[in-house]
Structures are given as C-alpha cells and as structure tokens.
Design an enzyme around this catalytic site. Structure first.
Site, mmCIF file in Angstrom:
data_model
loop_
_atom_site.group_PDB
_atom_site.id
_atom_site.type_symbol
_atom_site.label_atom_id
_atom_site.label_comp_id
_atom_site.label_asym_id
_atom_site.label_seq_id
_atom_site.Cartn_x
_atom_site.Cartn_y
_atom_site.Cartn_z
ATOM 1 C CE1 TYR A 57 -2.997 -3.063 0.262
ATOM 2 C CE2 TYR A 57 -3.413 -2.548 2.558
ATOM 3 C CZ TYR A 57 -3.626 -3.348 1.465
ATOM 4 O OH TYR A 57 -4.473 -4.424 1.561
ATOM 5 C CG HIS A 118 -0.531 -8.787 0.343
ATOM 6 N ND1 HIS A 118 -0.287 -7.449 0.452
ATOM 7 C CD2 HIS A 118 -1.860 -8.873 0.060
ATOM 8 C CE1 HIS A 118 -1.399 -6.772 0.237
ATOM 9 N NE2 HIS A 118 -2.365 -7.617 -0.006
#
Ligand SMILES: NC(=O)c1ccc[n+]([C@@H]2O[C@H](COP(=O)([O-])OP(=O)(O)OC[C@H]3O[C@@H](n4cnc5c(N)ncnc54)[C@H](OP(=O)(O)O)[C@@H]3O)[C@@H](O)[C@H]2O)c1
Length: 268
Positions: A57, A118
């Site tokens: 992010y 992730h």
C-alpha cells in the site's frame, strides 16, 4: 468491541479498518502519497483499534506515524501488515528479515500483532524460507501472530507440509459477490480464522434487500452486511473515507440478525 481468539490465544478485534487508499491523492489506490491521513485519525477517535496495513500500500510509514502520534497506547492497537510475494521481499531469508525489520521501523514499534504473506508464493523454496522467517520472528516475540492472505486450500496444504506454526488467519475476499463458502468451510476445519477483505461489496439488487432487512433493526444495509459477516465468526476490515460511515461500521453490537434474515442473505 467484540474479539475473536485466534488459534494461538491472541485476541483480535472483530472489526478493524482497512488502509489501502489512505493517505493517497483522490483516495486512489495508485494515487501519490499525501502527508496525512485524517481518516485514520478519525477512525482512532471513533474507537477502531485494529489497523490493516500492507507493504504494497506504500503508506506503512505514514500509517505508522499517525498511530505513533495518537494518544492510543501501543498495547491497545492491533497492527496487521503484509509481506508481498515480490522477489525483493522473498528472494532470501535476509530479504524477508529486512522487510519485517523495515515494517517494525515504519510502525515505530518492537512488535507487530499480525504479519501475513500477502499472496500465495508459488515457488516452494521461497514459501518455506519466508514462513520460516515469520516463525523465527514469532518465536522471538516480534510478531504476536502470523498468517496468510489469499491462500486457497492447495496453498494451505503446501504450507502444512513444513509449517511448525499454523497460520492464525487467512485474509480473503468474502462478500456477497464472492461468498467463498468452500474456503470458509476449510478454514473452519483447520482452525484458521477468516478475515474478510472487501467486506462491503454487493450488487445493487443485493443492497436493496439488505436495506430492507435493516429497517426492522433500524440499521443500514451496510451494517446488516457487516453483521452478517461477524455473526458467522468472520473478522471484517471495512475501509471508509467518511467519518459517518466509519462510525456506522463500528455500530454493530446492539442487534442480532434472525435466522430467517441470515438465510435470506445466504440466498442472495
Ligand atoms: N489481502 C488483500 O489482498 C486485500 C485486498 C483488498 C483489500 N484489502 C484490505 O481490506 C480493506 C477493505 O477492503 P476494500 O477497501 O477493498 O473494500 P470495502 O471496505 O469492502 O469497501 C470500501 C468501500 O465501501 C464504502 N463504504 C464503507 N463503509 C460504508 C458504509 N457504511 N455505507 C456505504 N458505503 C460504505 C467506502 O466508501 P466511502 O469511503 O465513501 O465510505 C468504499 O468505497 C482494504 O482497505 C485493505 O486494507 C486486502
């Protein structure tokens, strides 16, 4: 707030906030970073304590700064972040250790509550090396829990072949567009807690039914949808840039959906 006890005994808030577009121009995922996150400040003010971050992010350092500058004590926060499967983070154990050390630095802390892989790592050696580093930091107390994200049953089976520590959670998409029922059943069998990303997603016709159901409880359709998830033992991490929506997404603990309404939602 309600909590779910993970398979290692750690308690995780059942509602947290996502951060994937926070601190970015136009609230866009790929937007340039700004230098502030008013949404995170308001989330903390409203009572959010679980924060879902990720290295990809790009805003970890900014999120970490807002958390560190808040008046909320570190021990009240539940910080999750995620190591992506890019070569730069998983090519060697040294690279993975550097990634975790950098996340600890970004969050200005000596431990993270939860660290996730992730996305599935297809290379078995890299997967094993990455998980072993996670286990190393877990054993050292620098990670309170470790888990995975977007893992299917096949990926979980691969991990099982060598994992000494079972993943505490699998963060996956769960919403009315993608109910992911088979995988949820696998996670239940395995004792791995599901965390729903994208928990608010629903088609227009589904939203109409949710709004209708909400009337009897004096709740919005969005609240009905989140309650439907948490009532089934699924942790949710909705993200909003609006304070009123952030507040309503936390206001879920004074009603219980009836069995008939749950069934109606199941059939949407
Ligand atoms: N592990 C992964 O691969 C993965 C993938 C995607 C996301 N995530 C994580 O999951 C978090 C949540 O997922 P997401 O951001 O994709 O989707 P989401 O939380 O399901 O939905 C966000 C959208 O819902 C709206 N919304 C939120 N609360 C609302 C309410 N009460 N009423 C009406 N609309 C509402 C928001 O708009 P407003 O801002 O206008 O309220 C925003 O457009 C992310 O921030 C990220 O941390 C993880």
């Amino acid at each position: 707030m309600e909590y779910i006890t993970l398979n290692n005994g750690l308690k995780m808030p059942i509602v947290g906030t996502g951060t994937n577009t926070y601190g970015k121009e136009n609230n866009e995922y790929n937007g340039a970073l700004t230098n502030e996150i008013p949404e995170l400040v308001s989330a903390l003010e409203l009572g959010y304590r679980s924060i879902d971050a990720a290295i990809i992010y790009r805003n970890e350092e900014l999120v970490g700064r807002v958390l560190a500058q808040s008046t909320v004590p570190r021990e009240e926060l539940f910080i999750t972040t995620k190591v992506p499967g890019n070569e730069v983070y998983i090519s060697s154990k040294k690279a993975t250790r550097a990634a975790i050390d950098n996340s600890l630095k970004n969050f200005q802390t000596d431990y993270l509550d939860l660290l996730l892989i992730h996305f599935p790592i297809e290379d078995k050696v890299q997967l094993k090396n990455t998980w072993e580093v996670f286990e190393e930091y877990y054993e050292a107390g620098k990670l309170k829990a470790i888990g995975v994200s977007n893992f299917g049953k096949n990926h979980l089976d691969e991990l099982k072949e060598f994992a000494k520590v079972k993943p505490a959670v699998n963060q996956i998409q769960v919403n009315l567009k993608e109910p992911n029922k088979d995988l949820l059943a696998v996670l239940k069998d395995e004792g791995i807690t599901p965390v729903a990303w994208g928990p608010m997603k629903a088609e227009a016709h589904q939203k109409e039914v949710l709004d209708e159901i909400g009337k009897a409880y004096k709740k919005s359709g969005a609240q009905v949808l989140l309650k439907y998830q948490i009532q089934r033992g699924i942790i949710v991490i909705p993200k909003s840039h609006k304070r009123e929506n952030q507040a309503s997404n936390l206001d879920l603990f004074d009603f219980i959906l009836s069995a008939e309404d749950i069934e109606k939602i199941e059939n949407l």
